[in-house]
Design an enzyme around this catalytic site. Sequence first.
Site, PDB file in Angstrom:
ATOM      1  N   SER A  23       0.863  -1.169   0.000  1.00 44.05           N
ATOM      2  CA  SER A  23       0.000   0.000   0.000  1.00 44.05           C
ATOM      3  C   SER A  23       0.910   1.232   0.000  1.00 44.05           C
ATOM      4  CB  SER A  23      -0.888  -0.039   1.242  1.00 44.05           C
ATOM      5  OG  SER A  23      -1.250   1.261   1.597  1.00 44.05           O
ATOM      6  N   HIS A  48      -0.930  -1.412  -4.331  1.00 41.50           N
ATOM      7  CA  HIS A  48      -2.236  -1.030  -3.775  1.00 41.50           C
ATOM      8  C   HIS A  48      -2.244   0.493  -3.602  1.00 41.50           C
ATOM      9  CE1 HIS A  48      -5.776  -1.791  -1.104  1.00 41.50           C
ATOM     10  NE2 HIS A  48      -5.320  -0.755  -0.421  1.00 41.50           N
ATOM     11  N   ASP A  50      -4.248   3.861  -2.389  1.00 38.72           N
ATOM     12  CA  ASP A  50      -5.319   4.304  -1.499  1.00 38.72           C
ATOM     13  C   ASP A  50      -5.748   5.724  -1.860  1.00 38.72           C
ATOM     14  OD1 ASP A  50      -5.695   2.083   0.353  1.00 38.72           O
ATOM     15  OD2 ASP A  50      -3.605   2.461   0.906  1.00 38.72           O
ATOM     16  N   MET A  52      -8.126   8.750  -1.231  1.00 32.99           N
ATOM     17  CA  MET A  52      -8.986   9.277  -0.155  1.00 32.99           C
ATOM     18  C   MET A  52      -9.377  10.712  -0.475  1.00 32.99           C
ATOM     19  SD  MET A  52      -6.978   7.961   3.204  1.00 32.99           S
ATOM     20  CE  MET A  52      -6.119   6.387   3.244  1.00 32.99           C
ATOM     21  N   HIS A  81      -7.962   1.344  -4.445  1.00 34.34           N
ATOM     22  CA  HIS A  81      -8.910   1.317  -3.329  1.00 34.34           C
ATOM     23  C   HIS A  81      -9.512   2.718  -3.190  1.00 34.34           C
ATOM     24  CE1 HIS A  81      -9.345   0.527   1.313  1.00 34.34           C
ATOM     25  NE2 HIS A  81     -10.500   0.769   0.728  1.00 34.34           N
ATOM     26  N   MET A  83     -11.490   5.219  -1.405  1.00 33.68           N
ATOM     27  CA  MET A  83     -12.133   5.618  -0.143  1.00 33.68           C
ATOM     28  C   MET A  83     -12.708   7.009  -0.362  1.00 33.68           C
ATOM     29  SD  MET A  83      -9.290   4.073   2.407  1.00 33.68           S
ATOM     30  CE  MET A  83      -8.132   3.928   1.064  1.00 33.68           C
ATOM     31  N   MET A 152     -11.726  -4.698   5.631  1.00 31.48           N
ATOM     32  CA  MET A 152     -10.875  -3.682   6.275  1.00 31.48           C
ATOM     33  C   MET A 152     -10.662  -4.086   7.738  1.00 31.48           C
ATOM     34  SD  MET A 152     -10.156  -1.393   4.024  1.00 31.48           S
ATOM     35  CE  MET A 152      -9.288  -0.310   5.161  1.00 31.48           C
ATOM     36  N   ASP A 186      -7.028  -5.679   4.470  1.00 31.98           N
ATOM     37  CA  ASP A 186      -6.336  -4.387   4.367  1.00 31.98           C
ATOM     38  C   ASP A 186      -6.322  -3.680   5.717  1.00 31.98           C
ATOM     39  OD1 ASP A 186      -5.257  -1.973   3.583  1.00 31.98           O
ATOM     40  OD2 ASP A 186      -6.923  -1.403   2.275  1.00 31.98           O
TER      41      ASP A 186
HETATM   42  C1  DX5 Z   1      -6.137   2.374   5.204  1.00 36.03           C
HETATM   43  C2  DX5 Z   1      -5.616   1.903   3.856  1.00 36.03           C
HETATM   44  C3  DX5 Z   1      -4.595   0.807   3.973  1.00 36.03           C
HETATM   45  C4  DX5 Z   1      -3.445   1.113   4.882  1.00 36.03           C
HETATM   46  C5  DX5 Z   1      -2.401   0.044   4.933  1.00 36.03           C
HETATM   47  O1  DX5 Z   1      -7.096   3.334   5.033  1.00 36.03           O
HETATM   48  O2  DX5 Z   1      -6.672   1.414   3.072  1.00 36.03           O
HETATM   49  O3  DX5 Z   1      -4.233   0.313   2.701  1.00 36.03           O
HETATM   50  O4  DX5 Z   1      -2.882   2.325   4.654  1.00 36.03           O
HETATM   51  O5  DX5 Z   1      -1.343   0.475   5.738  1.00 36.03           O
HETATM   52  P1  DX5 Z   1      -0.875  -0.305   7.056  1.00 36.03           P
HETATM   53  O6  DX5 Z   1      -0.347  -1.627   6.590  1.00 36.03           O
HETATM   54  O7  DX5 Z   1       0.176   0.564   7.630  1.00 36.03           O
HETATM   55  O8  DX5 Z   1      -2.085  -0.447   7.946  1.00 36.03           O
HETATM   56 ZN    ZN Z   2      -6.241   0.282   1.168  1.00 35.57          ZN
END
Ligand code: DX5
Ligand code: ZN
Length: 239
Positions: A23, A48, A50, A52, A81, A83, A152, A186
């Site tokens: 990630s 991966h 993220d 947001m 992903h 969010m 999650m 995740d």
């Molecule tokens: C959380 C993300 C994850 C996260 C993973 O909102 O979707 O992908 O950052 O990071 P670690 O492994 O540090 O929890």
């Molecule tokens: Zn994620």
Amino acid sequence: MDHSRREAFLELVRSRGPLVVPSMLMCDFGHLAQEVQRLEQAGVQALHLDVMDGHFVPNSTYGLLLVETFQRISRLPLDVHLMISNPEQYVERYIEAGAWTLTVHLEAVPEPGGVLERIRRLGVAAGLALNPETPLEKLIPWLSHCDYVVVMTVSPGYGGQQLQHHALEKAVRLRQDFPELLMEVDGGIKHANAAEVVRAGANLLAVGSAIFRHHDYGQAVSELEEQIRQGQTSEKGPC
Ligand code: DX5
Ligand code: ZN
């Protein structure tokens, strides 16, 4: 669009999983190309990403431009992903930017059948994510519309949190009831719990801080892979 990304990604997970998927939240964005190169050299099979929006989650990271950048600097499949609120408004643009998978949250789209089918029709693997506090029962009616689910194990928004075991229990239940379901876990995965995550049934392990806080990504990934093997062995039980 052809269906090659979706099929290639699902085939990769089925044939090579469980996979560690870094990630990128905590990578050094000042040296992105080198970071990706270090991960490629470590043998990772996908990245991966993220996304947001500061609305669906109380943090804001990056969006289309950076997904496009990752596509430019790496040939690895991009596991995206989302969010974000109203993800259905952005599906085509994230696919255009290079997503091989698109995960939407059930908490953002309470009736996700339409958007998941649209993602699939556009040739990308469709994933449905569930926050730690959302009951599993809400996910079940939508399983036939997605290619994989994302359990999650932290509240979405930040890397570096602790894995919540009550959320991992949902993965265990899902795996028991749906042996063929592809499942990504995740949040909060470390060397100390990766085997347990695999025993819970994960096919994909999204891992941030346990890789990016390690001085040697290659070592971090191979130690995680060792834990995955241990989880698979203990999963089968004594012969
Ligand atoms: C959380 C993300 C994850 C996260 C993973 O909102 O979707 O992908 O950052 O990071 P670690 O492994 O540090 O929890
Ligand atoms: Zn994620």
